[in-house]
Write a protein that holds these residues in place. Structure first.
Motif, PDB file in Angstrom:
ATOM      1  N   PRO A 149      68.510  44.415  15.254  1.00 25.86           N
ATOM      2  CA  PRO A 149      67.593  45.076  14.333  1.00 25.86           C
ATOM      3  C   PRO A 149      66.784  46.166  15.039  1.00 25.86           C
ATOM      4  O   PRO A 149      66.646  46.146  16.269  1.00 25.86           O
ATOM      5  CB  PRO A 149      66.693  43.938  13.866  1.00 25.86           C
ATOM      6  N   GLU A 150      66.249  47.057  14.234  1.00 22.79           N
ATOM      7  CA  GLU A 150      65.508  48.200  14.776  1.00 22.79           C
ATOM      8  C   GLU A 150      64.316  47.730  15.617  1.00 22.79           C
ATOM      9  O   GLU A 150      63.620  46.786  15.258  1.00 22.79           O
ATOM     10  CB  GLU A 150      64.987  49.045  13.594  1.00 22.79           C
ATOM     11  N   GLY A 151      64.148  48.357  16.758  1.00 25.12           N
ATOM     12  CA  GLY A 151      63.003  48.018  17.610  1.00 25.12           C
ATOM     13  C   GLY A 151      63.316  47.005  18.705  1.00 25.12           C
ATOM     14  O   GLY A 151      62.507  46.789  19.609  1.00 25.12           O
ATOM     15  N   TRP A 152      64.511  46.374  18.625  1.00 22.25           N
ATOM     16  CA  TRP A 152      64.819  45.322  19.605  1.00 22.25           C
ATOM     17  C   TRP A 152      64.937  45.877  21.020  1.00 22.25           C
ATOM     18  O   TRP A 152      64.517  45.246  21.979  1.00 22.25           O
ATOM     19  CB  TRP A 152      66.085  44.558  19.190  1.00 22.25           C
ATOM     20  N   ILE A 153      65.494  47.076  21.176  1.00 19.72           N
ATOM     21  CA  ILE A 153      65.650  47.667  22.520  1.00 19.72           C
ATOM     22  C   ILE A 153      64.281  47.853  23.176  1.00 19.72           C
ATOM     23  O   ILE A 153      64.067  47.463  24.324  1.00 19.72           O
ATOM     24  CB  ILE A 153      66.448  48.986  22.468  1.00 19.72           C
ATOM     25  N   ASP A 154      63.316  48.422  22.423  1.00 19.85           N
ATOM     26  CA  ASP A 154      61.979  48.665  22.984  1.00 19.85           C
ATOM     27  C   ASP A 154      61.279  47.361  23.352  1.00 19.85           C
ATOM     28  O   ASP A 154      60.643  47.258  24.403  1.00 19.85           O
ATOM     29  CB  ASP A 154      61.106  49.459  21.992  1.00 19.85           C
ATOM     30  N   VAL A 155      61.429  46.364  22.475  1.00 21.54           N
ATOM     31  CA  VAL A 155      60.798  45.064  22.741  1.00 21.54           C
ATOM     32  C   VAL A 155      61.433  44.421  23.980  1.00 21.54           C
ATOM     33  O   VAL A 155      60.741  43.875  24.844  1.00 21.54           O
ATOM     34  CB  VAL A 155      60.899  44.135  21.501  1.00 21.54           C
ATOM     35  N   THR A 156      62.768  44.530  24.095  1.00 19.44           N
ATOM     36  CA  THR A 156      63.465  43.950  25.253  1.00 19.44           C
ATOM     37  C   THR A 156      63.035  44.621  26.554  1.00 19.44           C
ATOM     38  O   THR A 156      62.881  43.952  27.578  1.00 19.44           O
ATOM     39  CB  THR A 156      65.002  44.048  25.084  1.00 19.44           C
ATOM     40  N   LYS A 157      62.844  45.923  26.503  1.00 14.70           N
ATOM     41  CA  LYS A 157      62.387  46.654  27.705  1.00 14.70           C
ATOM     42  C   LYS A 157      61.050  46.085  28.183  1.00 14.70           C
ATOM     43  O   LYS A 157      60.857  45.807  29.365  1.00 14.70           O
ATOM     44  CB  LYS A 157      62.195  48.146  27.370  1.00 14.70           C
ATOM     45  N   GLU A 158      60.114  45.920  27.228  1.00 18.36           N
ATOM     46  CA  GLU A 158      58.784  45.416  27.601  1.00 18.36           C
ATOM     47  C   GLU A 158      58.861  43.973  28.081  1.00 18.36           C
ATOM     48  O   GLU A 158      58.229  43.591  29.076  1.00 18.36           O
ATOM     49  CB  GLU A 158      57.829  45.535  26.391  1.00 18.36           C
ATOM     50  N   TYR A 159      59.658  43.166  27.384  1.00 23.25           N
ATOM     51  CA  TYR A 159      59.833  41.761  27.741  1.00 23.25           C
ATOM     52  C   TYR A 159      60.402  41.638  29.159  1.00 23.25           C
ATOM     53  O   TYR A 159      59.919  40.850  29.977  1.00 23.25           O
ATOM     54  CB  TYR A 159      60.767  41.107  26.713  1.00 23.25           C
ATOM     55  N   SER A 160      61.412  42.456  29.467  1.00 19.34           N
ATOM     56  CA  SER A 160      62.049  42.439  30.795  1.00 19.34           C
ATOM     57  C   SER A 160      61.032  42.750  31.889  1.00 19.34           C
ATOM     58  O   SER A 160      61.000  42.093  32.929  1.00 19.34           O
ATOM     59  CB  SER A 160      63.171  43.486  30.864  1.00 19.34           C
ATOM     60  N   GLU A 161      60.217  43.749  31.618  1.00 16.08           N
ATOM     61  CA  GLU A 161      59.211  44.173  32.610  1.00 16.08           C
ATOM     62  C   GLU A 161      58.189  43.062  32.862  1.00 16.08           C
ATOM     63  O   GLU A 161      57.865  42.749  34.008  1.00 16.08           O
ATOM     64  CB  GLU A 161      58.507  45.434  32.073  1.00 16.08           C
ATOM     65  N   LYS A 162      57.689  42.452  31.772  1.00 11.50           N
ATOM     66  CA  LYS A 162      56.679  41.396  31.918  1.00 11.50           C
ATOM     67  C   LYS A 162      57.259  40.181  32.650  1.00 11.50           C
ATOM     68  O   LYS A 162      56.580  39.542  33.451  1.00 11.50           O
ATOM     69  CB  LYS A 162      56.142  40.949  30.549  1.00 11.50           C
ATOM     70  N   LEU A 163      58.527  39.854  32.361  1.00  9.62           N
ATOM     71  CA  LEU A 163      59.126  38.692  33.022  1.00  9.62           C
ATOM     72  C   LEU A 163      59.465  38.970  34.479  1.00  9.62           C
ATOM     73  O   LEU A 163      59.411  38.054  35.305  1.00  9.62           O
ATOM     74  CB  LEU A 163      60.317  38.163  32.229  1.00  9.62           C
ATOM     75  N   MET A 164      59.782  40.208  34.802  1.00  6.15           N
ATOM     76  CA  MET A 164      59.984  40.574  36.215  1.00  6.15           C
ATOM     77  C   MET A 164      58.677  40.348  36.984  1.00  6.15           C
ATOM     78  O   MET A 164      58.668  39.773  38.070  1.00  6.15           O
ATOM     79  CB  MET A 164      60.441  42.039  36.316  1.00  6.15           C
ATOM     80  N   GLY A 165      57.566  40.764  36.395  1.00  9.79           N
ATOM     81  CA  GLY A 165      56.244  40.568  37.021  1.00  9.79           C
ATOM     82  C   GLY A 165      55.911  39.100  37.210  1.00  9.79           C
ATOM     83  O   GLY A 165      55.436  38.675  38.266  1.00  9.79           O
ATOM     84  N   LEU A 166      56.197  38.298  36.166  1.00 15.36           N
ATOM     85  CA  LEU A 166      55.915  36.865  36.225  1.00 15.36           C
ATOM     86  C   LEU A 166      56.789  36.180  37.276  1.00 15.36           C
ATOM     87  O   LEU A 166      56.316  35.340  38.050  1.00 15.36           O
ATOM     88  CB  LEU A 166      56.146  36.238  34.837  1.00 15.36           C
ATOM     89  N   ALA A 167      58.065  36.572  37.328  1.00 16.21           N
ATOM     90  CA  ALA A 167      58.990  35.976  38.315  1.00 16.21           C
ATOM     91  C   ALA A 167      58.517  36.269  39.730  1.00 16.21           C
ATOM     92  O   ALA A 167      58.524  35.377  40.592  1.00 16.21           O
ATOM     93  CB  ALA A 167      60.394  36.539  38.103  1.00 16.21           C
ATOM     94  N   CYS A 168      58.089  37.510  39.980  1.00 17.49           N
ATOM     95  CA  CYS A 168      57.614  37.873  41.327  1.00 17.49           C
ATOM     96  C   CYS A 168      56.374  37.073  41.704  1.00 17.49           C
ATOM     97  O   CYS A 168      56.219  36.652  42.854  1.00 17.49           O
ATOM     98  CB  CYS A 168      57.342  39.378  41.409  1.00 17.49           C
ATOM     99  N   LYS A 169      55.506  36.821  40.729  1.00 16.74           N
ATOM    100  CA  LYS A 169      54.293  36.019  40.966  1.00 16.74           C
ATOM    101  C   LYS A 169      54.676  34.585  41.375  1.00 16.74           C
ATOM    102  O   LYS A 169      54.101  34.008  42.293  1.00 16.74           O
ATOM    103  CB  LYS A 169      53.456  36.003  39.675  1.00 16.74           C
ATOM    104  N   LEU A 170      55.682  34.021  40.691  1.00 19.88           N
ATOM    105  CA  LEU A 170      56.133  32.666  41.015  1.00 19.88           C
ATOM    106  C   LEU A 170      56.820  32.614  42.380  1.00 19.88           C
ATOM    107  O   LEU A 170      56.657  31.652  43.133  1.00 19.88           O
ATOM    108  CB  LEU A 170      57.088  32.150  39.936  1.00 19.88           C
TER     109      LEU A 170
END
Length: 365
Positions: A149-170
């Motif tokens: 659906p429309e908007g999924w690419i943008d949401v996935t980009k943001e989600y990927s970035e936030k989870l990369m940050g969280l993974a590095c913290k762990l």
């Protein structure tokens, strides 16, 4: 022949034979018979020295015991999580032809596929997936990212970035737990890869005969899993003798340690042994974010404690480690298939009517 999607099969009364697992691989515990054995750890105050120390010791205990824990107060916006899951559900609800525009069978990187079971594996997993190869950013191929659906690419980009940050913290916390500088694990990954896999497990006509995802350990460093409230993630720490179903916690991430994390810790931290089961009441959605080292990263213990030996004979690259793991899995699948065929032949042999033994005088006559 793999089905184009599972939508049609979900409405059938019996399960297609390609999904039926051998008895020893079938679920032993119900999808909603939840256990509280996996710790739920709050990351609130992780930047405060005293609280960080307490959080660190809880994570270490969980990694030594199961290789799995759940985290809350992780700082990833609940609206982002909600958008990601809503859009994912909308994708899987699309007509088959829309999903198949992003079909990734035949070795394409990213997109949609049914089952995604190993080559050479006789039995399929009861799931549909969408995969995004999200890091390193320069290697993203947006033509393989579903545009509906429309908007999924943008949401996935943001989600990927936030989870990369969280993974590095762990990974910082795990480095400190091993008595290393906090960047040690991230540095060992070189240029970290990230793959987002959105799993959809439709209702299944005979869930007791199959698995949504077969038993395995993840090859990478750590995996962050977001699951809905249905339940179906199962774990074992005694090599499959007993299984538990992980209690879903709203907005939490399940953290699974992978093989790479296990080797870097010299086996001190377990690689989570897990699988997913399905049910006939509700479909289930989960989003796994795999944090993996670069293919050329060296796999070898970062620290060997006094009195211990390294669990690897020599340093190898992650690409080689992954290749060996896949070869071993394919080999085991082939052996299992052969043993099954042999057993079938023997049973057929036994069922043949036995020729009555003739008396000796009749034979010599």
């Amino acid at each position: 022949m793999a089905p184009s999607t599972l939508t049609a099969l979900a409405g059938e009364t019996t399960l297609q034979s390609s999904f039926v697992r051998d008895e020893d691989e079938r679920p032993k515990v119900a999808y909603n018979h939840f256990s509280h054995d996996i710790p739920i750890i709050s990351l609130a105050g992780i930047d405060d020295a005293q609280k960080r120390c307490q959080i660190c010791s809880k994570i270490v205990e969980a990694c030594e015991d199961w290789g799995i824990f759940q985290i809350v107060d992780h700082g990833v916006d609940s609206n982002l999580i909600s958008d990601m899951t809503t859009l994912a559900k909308a994708f899987f609800a699309l007509p088959p032809e829309e999903k198949l525009r992003f079909d990734m069978s035949g070795g394409k990187k990213g997109g949609f596929i049914v089952s995604s079971h190993l080559q050479g594996e006789a039995v399929q997993d009861w799931r549909e997936i969408v995969t995004y190869f999200s890091y390193p950013i320069p290697r993203r191929d947006y033509s393989r990212w579903p545009d509906k659906p429309e908007g999924w690419i943008d949401v996935t980009k943001e989600y990927s970035e936030k989870l990369m940050g969280l993974a590095c913290k762990l990974l910082e916390v795990l480095s400190e737990a091993m008595g290393l500088e906090k960047e040690a694990l991230t540095k060992a990954c070189v240029d970290m890869d990230q793959k987002v896999v959105v799993n959809y497990y439709p209702k299944c006509p005979q869930p007791d005969l199959t698995l949504g995802l077969k038993r395995h350990t993840d090859p990478g460093t750590i995996t962050l899993l977001l699951q809905d409230q249905v339940g179906g993630l199962q774990a074992t720490k005694d090599n499959g003798k007993t299984w538990i179903t992980v209690q879903p916690v709203e907005g939490a991430f399940v953290v699974n340690l992978g093989d790479h994390g296990h080797y870097l810790s010299n086996g001190r931290f377990k690689n989570a042994d897990h699988q997913a089961v399905v049910n006939s009441n509700s479909s289930r959605l989960s989003i796994a974010t795999f944090q993996n080292p670069a293919p050329e990263a060296t796999v070898y213990p970062l620290k060997v404690r006094e009195g211990e030996k390294p669990i690897l004979e020599e340093p190898i690259t992650f690409a080689e480690m992954y290749r060996r793991k896949m070869s071993k899995d394919i080999e085991l699948a082939k052996l299992k298939k052969l043993a099954k065929e042999e057993k079938q032949m023997q049973e057929e042999e036994w069922q043949k009517p036995k020729l009555e033994a003739k008396p000796l005088e009749d034979i010599l006559a």
